[in-house]
Design a protein around this motif. Structure first.
Motif, short mmCIF file in Angstrom:
data_model
loop_
_atom_site.label_atom_id
_atom_site.label_comp_id
_atom_site.label_asym_id
_atom_site.label_seq_id
_atom_site.Cartn_x
_atom_site.Cartn_y
_atom_site.Cartn_z
N VAL A 278 12.79 4.13 4.19
CA VAL A 278 13.50 4.16 2.91
C VAL A 278 13.04 5.38 2.10
O VAL A 278 13.84 6.01 1.41
N ILE B 119 11.84 8.36 3.32
CA ILE B 119 12.26 9.63 3.91
C ILE B 119 13.78 9.82 3.88
O ILE B 119 14.29 10.94 3.83
N ALA B 120 14.51 8.69 3.88
CA ALA B 120 15.97 8.75 4.02
C ALA B 120 16.68 9.76 3.11
O ALA B 120 17.45 10.59 3.60
N VAL C 248 16.04 13.55 4.13
CA VAL C 248 16.66 14.01 5.38
C VAL C 248 18.18 13.86 5.34
O VAL C 248 18.91 14.67 5.91
#
Lengths: 193, 193
Positions: free
Chosen positions: B155, B157-158, B161
């Motif tokens: 959640v 890093i989402a 990226v």
């Protein structure tokens, strides 16, 4: 774009073959020579009809059969999200994840390609999750002003795109079901079971 | 690997230049010729010392200066997460996102490269978020058995990226702050403010 003298079947074969090569080689490394050879096409024809690799891949994405079934309607958000996990199979999730990985850098520099990836791969997934969540709002399961609503597609897509990068393999159905319970539902204000 | 007759400064320049080329061209399309030319190196030297593109990029990643500051410790999870957003600047987030996009397909086929990307880019970010969340568990802000703990790095890093893929640009600090409030904290059982 006018595509002369190709049957629909041949065209479908060419598009499927092209996307398979994108997944195999990565979009940017893939050459028109490789596409021509692997799909038994003339390079001159490919250039004449699609202008180049970007045009061909954009059309291949645009003409892909949208095989996504209707989003489930089980009567609860938890049921719908778990049904979405069960509807998808590992193979088709891997294909989508492979295709996104293969094209993720190129779309930063090619707006038309980015638009094609969005409209054929990402937007259908986003529309499905939105449809399911909208019904949950209508039922009163999720508050209409829940701040998580703005981000639900990020949280939904994250494990599919990121699992291989973080762990080296595709997420299992079991992982995704735990993710629904542990991350997605709580982000929408629904406590874990 | 023994790197003969290069000063640390020259080596740093070569590694930085190489990663810049990865970001620019995408890992898979980038050739050793391009690296040699852009970094004013001899291709024979590059091959002799690093064996090839994979070895060179792995070393370039491994020797990258880890400039990430210590994770913040403001006394609350919300404070820490918002401070992490403010610590990072858009430029360095974009660089990380670019690099991940440029290499995401290749790491599916090159285990050594995958390991280098994980250990130098992903693991430090995961360790930071874990450190901050572990402290929140110790303080009793987050339940030790909170199911979201397993998924907090996904959640977290989402949006970094995925934002460019979904929206066509990098996430703003404002977006990331709203995301912390609306997605990340709720996934850990903390209600939005």
């Amino acid at each position: 774009m006018h595509v002369a003298r190709m049957t629909d079947e041949r065209l479908g074969e060419l598009y499927t073959g092209t996307l398979g090569l994108v997944v195999e080689h990565g979009y940017e490394k893939l050459t028109m020579d490789q596409i021509a050879e692997a799909t038994r096409s003339s390079k001159a024809t490919l250039y004449r009809q699609w202008g180049g690799k970007s045009g061909l891949v954009v059309e291949a994405l645009a003409c892909g059969i949208d095989s996504t079934p209707e989003p489930p309607d089980t009567g609860s958000l938890r049921g719908d999200l778990l049904a979405m996990v069960d509807q998808g199979d590992t193979e088709s999730r891997q294909y989508d994840a492979d295709l996104i990985a293969a094209i993720m850098h190129a779309v930063r520099h090619d707006a038309e390609l980015a638009e094609a990836v969005r409209s054929k791969i990402l937007d259908p997934a986003r529309a499905d999750i939105r449809a399911v969540v909208d019904r949950a709002v209508q039922r009163g399961e999720v508050a209409a002003d829940c701040p998580g609503l703005e981000f639900v597609d990020y949280v939904f897509i994250a494990p599919i795109v990121l699992h291989h990068l973080l762990e080296g393999d595709e997420p299992s159905g079991d992982f995704l079901r735990r993710y629904v319970e542990g991350a997605l539902l709580p982000a929408l204000g629904i406590r874990p079971n």
